[in-house]
Design a protein around this motif. Structure first.
Motif, PDB file in Angstrom:
ATOM      1  N   THR A 135       0.925  -1.165  -0.071  1.00  0.00           N
ATOM      2  CA  THR A 135       0.051  -0.020   0.091  1.00  0.00           C
ATOM      3  C   THR A 135       0.743   1.233   0.084  1.00  0.00           C
ATOM      4  O   THR A 135       2.054   1.083   0.338  1.00  0.00           O
ATOM      5  N   PRO A 136       0.232   2.347  -0.346  1.00  0.00           N
ATOM      6  CA  PRO A 136       1.094   3.646  -0.324  1.00  0.00           C
ATOM      7  C   PRO A 136       1.752   3.761   1.165  1.00  0.00           C
ATOM      8  O   PRO A 136       2.853   4.368   1.333  1.00  0.00           O
ATOM      9  N   ALA A 137       1.030   3.299   2.315  1.00  0.00           N
ATOM     10  CA  ALA A 137       1.312   3.621   3.638  1.00  0.00           C
ATOM     11  C   ALA A 137       2.868   2.993   3.801  1.00  0.00           C
ATOM     12  O   ALA A 137       3.726   3.361   4.412  1.00  0.00           O
ATOM     13  N   ASP A 138       2.892   1.594   2.968  1.00  0.00           N
ATOM     14  CA  ASP A 138       4.014   0.742   3.211  1.00  0.00           C
ATOM     15  C   ASP A 138       5.235   1.152   2.496  1.00  0.00           C
ATOM     16  O   ASP A 138       6.515   0.712   2.821  1.00  0.00           O
ATOM     17  N   LEU A 139       4.907   2.400   1.634  1.00  0.00           N
ATOM     18  CA  LEU A 139       6.050   2.725   0.821  1.00  0.00           C
ATOM     19  C   LEU A 139       6.605   4.080   1.328  1.00  0.00           C
ATOM     20  O   LEU A 139       7.632   4.504   0.826  1.00  0.00           O
ATOM     21  N   LYS A 140       6.328   4.537   2.461  1.00  0.00           N
ATOM     22  CA  LYS A 140       6.793   5.755   3.022  1.00  0.00           C
ATOM     23  C   LYS A 140       8.093   5.569   3.558  1.00  0.00           C
ATOM     24  O   LYS A 140       8.418   4.433   4.047  1.00  0.00           O
ATOM     25  N   ASN A 151       3.150   8.763 -16.456  1.00  0.00           N
ATOM     26  CA  ASN A 151       2.359   8.711 -15.485  1.00  0.00           C
ATOM     27  C   ASN A 151       2.643   7.861 -14.049  1.00  0.00           C
ATOM     28  O   ASN A 151       1.909   8.189 -13.150  1.00  0.00           O
ATOM     29  N   PHE A 152       3.147   6.718 -14.129  1.00  0.00           N
ATOM     30  CA  PHE A 152       3.924   6.244 -12.980  1.00  0.00           C
ATOM     31  C   PHE A 152       4.627   6.912 -12.246  1.00  0.00           C
ATOM     32  O   PHE A 152       4.720   6.943 -10.976  1.00  0.00           O
ATOM     33  N   ALA A 153       5.272   7.950 -12.633  1.00  0.00           N
ATOM     34  CA  ALA A 153       6.161   9.064 -12.171  1.00  0.00           C
ATOM     35  C   ALA A 153       5.136   9.900 -11.134  1.00  0.00           C
ATOM     36  O   ALA A 153       5.266  10.101 -10.087  1.00  0.00           O
ATOM     37  N   GLU A 154       3.963  10.401 -11.709  1.00  0.00           N
ATOM     38  CA  GLU A 154       3.063  11.333 -11.092  1.00  0.00           C
ATOM     39  C   GLU A 154       2.329  10.225  -9.960  1.00  0.00           C
ATOM     40  O   GLU A 154       2.178  10.824  -8.842  1.00  0.00           O
ATOM     41  N   LEU A 155       2.163   9.236 -10.214  1.00  0.00           N
ATOM     42  CA  LEU A 155       1.503   8.401  -9.088  1.00  0.00           C
ATOM     43  C   LEU A 155       2.688   8.173  -7.995  1.00  0.00           C
ATOM     44  O   LEU A 155       2.053   8.329  -6.814  1.00  0.00           O
ATOM     45  N   ALA A 156       3.786   7.931  -8.290  1.00  0.00           N
ATOM     46  CA  ALA A 156       4.899   7.805  -7.306  1.00  0.00           C
ATOM     47  C   ALA A 156       5.032   9.028  -6.551  1.00  0.00           C
ATOM     48  O   ALA A 156       5.065   8.913  -5.234  1.00  0.00           O
ATOM     49  N   LYS A 157       4.898  10.296  -7.039  1.00  0.00           N
ATOM     50  CA  LYS A 157       5.108  11.411  -6.501  1.00  0.00           C
ATOM     51  C   LYS A 157       3.982  11.756  -5.369  1.00  0.00           C
ATOM     52  O   LYS A 157       4.162  12.841  -4.674  1.00  0.00           O
ATOM     53  N   SER A 158       2.795  11.131  -5.826  1.00  0.00           N
ATOM     54  CA  SER A 158       1.773  11.319  -4.895  1.00  0.00           C
ATOM     55  C   SER A 158       1.666  10.704  -3.445  1.00  0.00           C
ATOM     56  O   SER A 158       1.042  10.705  -2.678  1.00  0.00           O
ATOM     57  N   ILE A 159       2.527   9.779  -3.478  1.00  0.00           N
ATOM     58  CA  ILE A 159       2.838   8.634  -2.325  1.00  0.00           C
ATOM     59  C   ILE A 159       3.682   9.474  -1.058  1.00  0.00           C
ATOM     60  O   ILE A 159       4.826   9.782  -1.544  1.00  0.00           O
ATOM     61  N   GLU A 160       2.857   9.706  -0.135  1.00  0.00           N
ATOM     62  CA  GLU A 160       3.688  10.547   0.973  1.00  0.00           C
ATOM     63  C   GLU A 160       4.822   9.738   1.496  1.00  0.00           C
ATOM     64  O   GLU A 160       4.545   8.740   2.059  1.00  0.00           O
ATOM     65  N   ALA A 207       2.145  -5.801  -5.481  1.00  0.00           N
ATOM     66  CA  ALA A 207       0.850  -5.321  -5.349  1.00  0.00           C
ATOM     67  C   ALA A 207       0.256  -4.441  -6.395  1.00  0.00           C
ATOM     68  O   ALA A 207       1.111  -3.613  -6.668  1.00  0.00           O
ATOM     69  N   PRO A 208      -0.969  -4.337  -6.969  1.00  0.00           N
ATOM     70  CA  PRO A 208      -1.319  -3.423  -7.806  1.00  0.00           C
ATOM     71  C   PRO A 208      -1.434  -2.269  -6.895  1.00  0.00           C
ATOM     72  O   PRO A 208      -1.693  -2.263  -5.760  1.00  0.00           O
ATOM     73  N   ILE A 209      -1.353  -1.014  -7.809  1.00  0.00           N
ATOM     74  CA  ILE A 209      -1.546   0.269  -6.953  1.00  0.00           C
ATOM     75  C   ILE A 209      -2.196   1.403  -7.985  1.00  0.00           C
ATOM     76  O   ILE A 209      -1.640   1.354  -9.373  1.00  0.00           O
ATOM     77  N   GLY A 210      -3.031   2.035  -7.399  1.00  0.00           N
ATOM     78  CA  GLY A 210      -3.531   3.413  -8.294  1.00  0.00           C
ATOM     79  C   GLY A 210      -4.876   2.529  -9.018  1.00  0.00           C
ATOM     80  O   GLY A 210      -5.281   1.428  -8.848  1.00  0.00           O
ATOM     81  N   LYS A 211      -5.077   3.207 -10.020  1.00  0.00           N
ATOM     82  CA  LYS A 211      -6.484   2.915 -10.574  1.00  0.00           C
ATOM     83  C   LYS A 211      -6.271   2.393 -12.267  1.00  0.00           C
ATOM     84  O   LYS A 211      -5.139   2.936 -12.573  1.00  0.00           O
ATOM     85  N   PRO A 212      -6.969   1.473 -12.955  1.00  0.00           N
ATOM     86  CA  PRO A 212      -6.844   1.155 -14.106  1.00  0.00           C
ATOM     87  C   PRO A 212      -6.711   2.350 -14.849  1.00  0.00           C
ATOM     88  O   PRO A 212      -7.307   3.470 -14.924  1.00  0.00           O
ATOM     89  N   ASP A 213      -5.696   2.317 -16.109  1.00  0.00           N
ATOM     90  CA  ASP A 213      -5.659   3.162 -16.850  1.00  0.00           C
ATOM     91  C   ASP A 213      -5.968   2.739 -18.598  1.00  0.00           C
ATOM     92  O   ASP A 213      -6.235   1.737 -18.716  1.00  0.00           O
ATOM     93  N   SER A 214      -6.510   3.750 -19.225  1.00  0.00           N
ATOM     94  CA  SER A 214      -6.909   3.663 -20.448  1.00  0.00           C
ATOM     95  C   SER A 214      -6.109   4.056 -21.608  1.00  0.00           C
ATOM     96  O   SER A 214      -5.736   5.449 -21.389  1.00  0.00           O
TER      97      SER A 214
END
Length: 262
Positions: A135-140, A151-160, A207-214
């Protein structure tokens, strides 16, 4: 009188120039006889060079099929992801076929085809990883490797609390992951089975992380005929079974549809 004629002539020339600039991309592609396609060329199994140096992969075969449907020849350019969208904006190529997520921000600059791949972001970890990294909490406090500008970079940057490291492409950050310089990487879920099967790196799916992408095909704005032609080519491929054949070859399923349970 001369002044009026001059003004009228100038206005006419401006109108002609404006019309030329506004020509639909489909007309340009047809007149040229080629569809100029950009991809990374280092992103297996989507696009990469085989042992003989030939460009191949899922995206390459899809792009070749689209060009055939349009009645033109495919012309490929390979470039790093970090500059691929800027190259499209500069007119260096007509389309990008490289798993581009059609985000709202990107739609401000480009038009997109309908979606041709549905997938989701997934963590990649070392094969001997025993820590809970789900989970994002595990990645702190963890180091996350991603492709620059993705777009994965944007996702990673959103992980506190995570430390995000960007790389030119997947080969570089996967090597750093395998050697322990980063804790996890994030990439497309469709990439993981290929890496497990084809590479010798000690990595595995997390683990899957984030939402499905089109994912869709971007091109310059203001070409409705081109958009209609690209969408029709994709629809025809799905109808005649050629898309499913390409998809099954690379992923053993139809990736135009969300996987079960997602």
């Amino acid at each position: 009188m001369k002044s009026s004629i001059t003004i009228a002539l100038f206005a006419s020339l401006l109108a002609v120039g404006s019309a030329a600039r506004a020509a639909d991309l489909l007309d340009e592609v047809k007149a040229r006889g080629t569809l100029r396609i950009a991809c990374e060329g280092t992103y297996p199994p989507f696009n990469y060079k085989d042992e003989k140096g030939k460009l191949t992969g899922f995206d390459v075969e899809v792009a070749e099929a689209i060009a055939a449907k349009l009645g033109v020849k495919p012309e490929f350019t390979t470039t790093e992801w970090s500059g691929i969208l800027a190259g499209l904006q500069a007119g260096k190529y007509d389309v990008i076929v490289n798993q581009v997520a059609a985000t709202d921000q990107r739609r401000q600059t480009f038009d997109f085809s309908g979606p041709y791949v549905i997938s989701y972001p997934q963590l990649i970890v070392r094969a001997n990883e025993t820590r809970k990294l789900d989970t994002p909490a595990d990645l702190k406090g963890k180091k996350i490797g991603v492709g620059q500008g993705s777009n994965f970079a944007e996702l990673a940057k959103s992980i506190e609390g995570a430390e995000v490291r960007t790389y030119p492409g997947a080969p570089e950050y996967l090597q750093d992951l395998a050697s322990g310089r980063i804790d996890v990487a994030i990439n497309d879920s469709l990439l993981i089975p290929y890496l497990r099967e084809k590479t010798k790196l000690p990595i595995k799916a997390g683990a899957p992380i984030g939402k499905p992408d089109s994912n869709a095909i971007p091109f310059r704005k203001g070409s409705p005929k081109f958009k209609a032609a690209i969408d029709k080519a994709l629809d025809d491929m799905k109808a005649d079974g050629s898309y499913a054949k390409i998809s099954a070859k690379w992923f053993e399923r139809d990736v135009s549809k969300a996987p079960a349970g997602r």
